[in-house]
Design a protein around this motif. Structure first.
Motif, short mmCIF file in Angstrom:
data_model
loop_
_atom_site.label_atom_id
_atom_site.label_comp_id
_atom_site.label_asym_id
_atom_site.label_seq_id
_atom_site.Cartn_x
_atom_site.Cartn_y
_atom_site.Cartn_z
N THR A 279 29.17 24.19 12.65
CA THR A 279 27.84 24.27 12.04
C THR A 279 26.81 24.12 13.15
OG1 THR A 279 27.80 21.88 11.59
CG2 THR A 279 28.61 23.32 9.84
N THR A 280 25.69 24.81 12.98
CA THR A 280 24.59 24.71 13.92
C THR A 280 23.34 24.27 13.17
OG1 THR A 280 25.51 26.48 15.29
CG2 THR A 280 23.20 25.91 15.65
N VAL A 281 22.84 23.09 13.51
CA VAL A 281 21.63 22.56 12.88
C VAL A 281 20.63 22.29 14.00
CG1 VAL A 281 20.62 20.74 11.46
CG2 VAL A 281 22.95 21.52 11.01
N ASN B 201 28.12 21.35 15.89
CA ASN B 201 29.30 20.54 15.60
C ASN B 201 30.50 21.45 15.43
OD1 ASN B 201 27.92 17.99 15.54
ND2 ASN B 201 27.12 18.54 13.54
N LEU B 202 31.46 21.33 16.34
CA LEU B 202 32.66 22.15 16.31
C LEU B 202 33.86 21.29 15.91
CD1 LEU B 202 34.34 24.73 16.96
CD2 LEU B 202 34.37 23.97 19.36
N THR C 84 23.24 20.64 22.20
CA THR C 84 24.23 19.57 22.25
C THR C 84 25.44 20.01 21.43
OG1 THR C 84 22.55 17.83 22.47
CG2 THR C 84 24.73 17.16 21.70
N LEU C 85 26.58 20.08 22.09
CA LEU C 85 27.81 20.52 21.44
C LEU C 85 28.73 19.31 21.23
CD1 LEU C 85 29.91 22.66 20.49
CD2 LEU C 85 30.56 22.89 22.91
N ASN C 86 29.01 18.98 19.98
CA ASN C 86 29.94 17.91 19.63
C ASN C 86 31.26 18.53 19.17
OD1 ASN C 86 27.92 15.82 19.94
ND2 ASN C 86 27.08 16.49 17.99
N THR D 185 31.30 15.26 23.71
CA THR D 185 29.98 15.87 23.64
C THR D 185 29.59 16.44 24.99
OG1 THR D 185 29.26 14.33 21.91
CG2 THR D 185 27.54 15.44 23.16
N VAL D 186 29.11 17.69 24.98
CA VAL D 186 28.62 18.34 26.20
C VAL D 186 27.28 19.01 25.88
CG1 VAL D 186 30.94 18.75 27.12
CG2 VAL D 186 29.83 20.50 25.71
#
Length: 206
Positions: A56-58, A63-64, A94-96, A118-119
């Motif tokens: 999901t992208t908010v 969030n992967l 921010t990619l979780n 997280t990256v």
């Protein structure tokens, strides 16, 4: 006392089947045409297998969820899976990445989350990429579009904004037939070339 002991024993036995874990060892994220490529490396001490993923992208947070199933009879396994996440807006994201566990090998029942990494990745929607090998026109398109390239294309894929592949074909005429039926919106065209490389392009259906 005996009943209490039996209850504790049964609880520990049942808990054992859900004590598997996935440890994420590395997350690599890099911008590409119309999105980011994500590589997730992980390891399991119990034996497992990759099952599925969703995201999901908010705003600027992605969030992967990467789901793995388990089998205690297998040896220790290492995983390396690649994912493409389409993006529209430029910025720092921010990619979780969440490692999800599943007791099912068919669909992710997500009984626990065992690791989170997280990256941060920067994406520019108007960035030019040296690996771009084709010119798409018209874009936006109404029914079909032309692809000008000197490379041989082995497969065409259309991905919607949720990351779902809705068209996959090796025939350009079949691609034209199916894209003419698409709803208005933004899509990602993925081209696979005969040299093993691939490229992604943003498509707008009007």
């Amino acid at each position: 006392m005996r009943k209490i002991f039996l209850c504790i024993t049964c609880y520990l036995f049942s808990l054992n089947s859900f004590c598997q874990s996935i440890n994420i060892t590395e997350v690599l994220a890099s911008p590409t045409t119309n999105g980011i490529n994500v590589t997730v490396k992980a390891v399991s001490g119990n034996g497992a297998g990759y099952l599925s993923h969703s995201y999901t992208t908010v705003g600027n947070t992605i969030n992967l969820d990467v789901c793995y199933w388990f089998n205690n009879t297998l040896p220790v396994l290492f995983f390396e899976n690649d994912f493409f996440i389409p993006l529209v807006n430029s910025g720092n994201y921010t990619l979780n990445v969440y490692a999800k566990n599943s007791s099912s090998t068919i669909s992710c029942d997500n009984f626990s989350t065992t690791d989170v990494e997280t990256v941060t990745v920067s994406y520019l929607s108007n960035e030019e990429f040296i690996n771009s090998k084709a010119l798409i026109s018209p874009n936006p398109f109404s029914y079909s579009f032309d692809i000008q390239t000197t490379q041989t294309i082995t497969n065409y894929s259309i991905i919607d904004i949720t990351g779902k592949t809705i068209i996959s074909t090796s025939s350009k005429s079949e691609l034209n037939n199916q894209t003419s039926q698409l709803s208005t919106g933004i899509y990602i065209l993925t081209l696979n070339f005969d040299n093993g490389q691939k490229a992604n392009y943003k498509l707008v259906k009007k």
